[in-house]
Design a protein around this motif. Structure first.
Motif, PDB file in Angstrom:
ATOM      1  N   GLU A 143      10.868  41.168  36.972  1.00 22.98           N
ATOM      2  CA  GLU A 143      12.003  40.671  36.190  1.00 22.98           C
ATOM      3  C   GLU A 143      11.971  41.170  34.751  1.00 22.98           C
ATOM      4  O   GLU A 143      13.001  41.182  34.062  1.00 22.98           O
ATOM      5  CB  GLU A 143      12.043  39.141  36.204  1.00 22.98           C
ATOM      6  N   ILE A 144      10.795  41.596  34.275  1.00 20.13           N
ATOM      7  CA  ILE A 144      10.676  42.178  32.941  1.00 20.13           C
ATOM      8  C   ILE A 144      10.875  43.696  33.021  1.00 20.13           C
ATOM      9  O   ILE A 144      11.640  44.285  32.261  1.00 20.13           O
ATOM     10  CB  ILE A 144       9.308  41.865  32.315  1.00 20.13           C
ATOM     11  N   LEU A 182       2.630  34.372  32.647  1.00 22.36           N
ATOM     12  CA  LEU A 182       2.985  33.348  31.663  1.00 22.36           C
ATOM     13  C   LEU A 182       3.957  33.902  30.632  1.00 22.36           C
ATOM     14  O   LEU A 182       4.957  33.250  30.284  1.00 22.36           O
ATOM     15  CB  LEU A 182       1.724  32.826  30.965  1.00 22.36           C
ATOM     16  N   LYS A 183       3.705  35.106  30.152  1.00 23.78           N
ATOM     17  CA  LYS A 183       4.582  35.713  29.149  1.00 23.78           C
ATOM     18  C   LYS A 183       5.986  35.926  29.715  1.00 23.78           C
ATOM     19  O   LYS A 183       6.988  35.709  29.013  1.00 23.78           O
ATOM     20  CB  LYS A 183       3.991  37.032  28.663  1.00 23.78           C
ATOM     21  N   TYR A 187       9.318  34.199  28.230  1.00 27.91           N
ATOM     22  CA  TYR A 187      10.443  35.053  27.827  1.00 27.91           C
ATOM     23  C   TYR A 187      11.744  34.579  28.482  1.00 27.91           C
ATOM     24  O   TYR A 187      12.772  34.431  27.806  1.00 27.91           O
ATOM     25  CB  TYR A 187      10.156  36.503  28.198  1.00 27.91           C
ATOM     26  N   LYS A 188      11.717  34.342  29.779  1.00 31.98           N
ATOM     27  CA  LYS A 188      12.910  33.910  30.492  1.00 31.98           C
ATOM     28  C   LYS A 188      13.411  32.569  29.965  1.00 31.98           C
ATOM     29  O   LYS A 188      14.622  32.337  29.843  1.00 31.98           O
ATOM     30  CB  LYS A 188      12.614  33.815  31.986  1.00 31.98           C
ATOM     31  N   ALA A 189      12.479  31.670  29.651  1.00 36.51           N
ATOM     32  CA  ALA A 189      12.867  30.350  29.129  1.00 36.51           C
ATOM     33  C   ALA A 189      13.517  30.475  27.752  1.00 36.51           C
ATOM     34  O   ALA A 189      14.505  29.779  27.453  1.00 36.51           O
ATOM     35  CB  ALA A 189      11.651  29.434  29.070  1.00 36.51           C
ATOM     36  N   PHE A 200      16.775  38.839  18.213  1.00 36.40           N
ATOM     37  CA  PHE A 200      16.544  40.267  18.421  1.00 36.40           C
ATOM     38  C   PHE A 200      15.052  40.595  18.528  1.00 36.40           C
ATOM     39  O   PHE A 200      14.683  41.736  18.784  1.00 36.40           O
ATOM     40  CB  PHE A 200      17.165  41.082  17.274  1.00 36.40           C
ATOM     41  N   ARG A 201      14.196  39.591  18.321  1.00 35.06           N
ATOM     42  CA  ARG A 201      12.754  39.836  18.433  1.00 35.06           C
ATOM     43  C   ARG A 201      12.057  38.588  18.954  1.00 35.06           C
ATOM     44  O   ARG A 201      12.341  37.466  18.524  1.00 35.06           O
ATOM     45  CB  ARG A 201      12.170  40.232  17.090  1.00 35.06           C
ATOM     46  N   ILE A 202      11.138  38.806  19.889  1.00 35.48           N
ATOM     47  CA  ILE A 202      10.315  37.729  20.426  1.00 35.48           C
ATOM     48  C   ILE A 202       8.859  38.175  20.384  1.00 35.48           C
ATOM     49  O   ILE A 202       8.527  39.259  20.869  1.00 35.48           O
ATOM     50  CB  ILE A 202      10.692  37.370  21.880  1.00 35.48           C
ATOM     51  N   ASP A 203       8.022  37.344  19.799  1.00 37.55           N
ATOM     52  CA  ASP A 203       6.595  37.647  19.725  1.00 37.55           C
ATOM     53  C   ASP A 203       5.862  36.785  20.750  1.00 37.55           C
ATOM     54  O   ASP A 203       5.777  35.563  20.619  1.00 37.55           O
ATOM     55  CB  ASP A 203       6.076  37.354  18.310  1.00 37.55           C
ATOM     56  N   LEU A 204       5.327  37.454  21.789  1.00 41.87           N
ATOM     57  CA  LEU A 204       4.608  36.749  22.843  1.00 41.87           C
ATOM     58  C   LEU A 204       3.112  37.051  22.823  1.00 41.87           C
ATOM     59  O   LEU A 204       2.423  36.812  23.810  1.00 41.87           O
ATOM     60  CB  LEU A 204       5.171  37.141  24.217  1.00 41.87           C
ATOM     61  N   THR A 205       2.624  37.570  21.701  1.00 45.00           N
ATOM     62  CA  THR A 205       1.189  37.880  21.636  1.00 45.00           C
ATOM     63  C   THR A 205       0.352  36.629  21.856  1.00 45.00           C
ATOM     64  O   THR A 205      -0.757  36.689  22.367  1.00 45.00           O
ATOM     65  CB  THR A 205       0.842  38.543  20.318  1.00 45.00           C
ATOM     66  N   ALA A 206       0.917  35.471  21.449  1.00 49.26           N
ATOM     67  CA  ALA A 206       0.286  34.180  21.758  1.00 49.26           C
ATOM     68  C   ALA A 206       1.331  33.390  22.545  1.00 49.26           C
ATOM     69  O   ALA A 206       2.157  32.684  21.970  1.00 49.26           O
ATOM     70  CB  ALA A 206      -0.094  33.441  20.477  1.00 49.26           C
TER      71      ALA A 206
END
Length: 213
Positions: A143-144, A182-183, A187-189, A200-206
Motif C-alpha cells: 500500500e506504500i 507499523l509505519k 501513515y494511512k491513519a 506535505f510532509r510526514i516524519d515517521l522516523t519515530a
C-alpha cells in the motif's frame, strides 16, 4: 588383430563422414532464426544457410548476454527443421538510478524504453547505496510502494520517500529500515484524517510519535 584394425578404420570413416555431413555438406543448415522473450528489436549474426553444426550455442548466448538488460540467453538448434531458437530472459527493473535501471539482484543496466514507465527514481550518493535502496523499496508494504515516485537515501541508510497520493505530493521521512508495518499503518491513519488534507510532509522516523507539516 586384423578385425581390430578393421573396426578402428570403420570408426574413423564413420567419424569423418559424420563430421563432413555436419560441418561441410548441404545437409543440416540453418533454415530460420527465432528470437523470443523481448519486444525490443534484436538481431543475430546467424544467417539461413549457415551450417547448423557451426552454430555454437554458448558463443551465441554470450553475445546476447553482453546486453546487460539480458539476464540469460538460451540457444537451441533443431536438427530436423534447421531452426535456431534464442530465448531471452530479461532483467526486470524495479527502480531507476542515474539513468539506469536496478533489478532485484542489485544489477544496474541501461533501460529499454518499453520497461521504465512508472518506476520510482532513486537519489543516492553511490551505486551501492542505490542498490540497497532498491532492496528497501522492494520490501515496503504494497500500500506504500504503489504510491512511491522516488526514494532518497540519507546517511546511515535513512530513507525519504516521495509519495504521490492522488493529486498531492507528500515527503515521507521513513528513517531506517524496520517497523515497516507499523509505519505504514500510522501513515494511512494520518492521511485519512480530514485535518491532514493539506499536509506535505510526514516524519515517521519515530512511528510512535509522528510529525506532520
Amino acid at each position: 588383430m586384423k578385425k581390430q584394425r578393421l573396426f578402428i578404420a570403420l570408426g574413423i570413416l564413420i567419424f569423418a563422414t559424420a563430421a563432413y555431413i555436419l560441418g561441410w555438406s548441404t545437409f543440416f543448415t540453418v533454415s530460420s532464426v527465432e528470437i523470443k522473450g523481448s519486444t525490443t528489436l534484436m538481431s543475430s549474426t546467424i544467417v539461413p544457410g549457415e551450417k547448423l553444426a557451426r552454430v555454437e550455442p554458448r558463443t551465441v548466448a554470450a553475445e546476447f548476454e553482453k546486453n546487460l538488460w539480458i539476464k540469460k540467453a538460451d540457444v537451441s538448434r533443431n536438427w530436423i527443421s534447421g531452426k535456431v531458437t534464442i530465448s531471452l530472459s530479461k532483467r526486470i527493473p524495479i527502480a531507476l538510478y542515474d539513468n539506469q535501471a536496478i533489478d532485484a539482484d542489485g544489477v544496474s543496466f541501461p533501460t529499454p524504453i518499453d520497461s521504465v514507465k512508472g518506476l520510482p527514481r532513486i537519489l543516492a550518493p553511490t551505486t551501492e547505496s542505490a542498490v540497497e535502496a532498491a532492496a528497501f523499496f522492494m520490501a515496503l508494504p504494497a500500500e506504500i510502494a504503489k504510491s512511491v515516485a522516488g526514494v532518497k537515501v540519507r546517511s546511515a541508510q535513512a530513507y525519504v520517500l516521495e509519495i504521490e497520493d492522488g493529486r498531492r505530493a507528500i515527503e515521507l521521512l521513513w528513517g531506517q529500515e524496520g517497523e515497516s508495518a507499523l509505519k505504514a499503518k500510522v501513515y494511512k491513519a494520518l492521511i485519512a484524517q480530514p485535518e491532514n488534507s493539506k499536509i506535505f510532509r510526514i516524519d515517521l522516523t519515530a512511528p510512535h510519535a509522528p510529525i506532520v507539516k
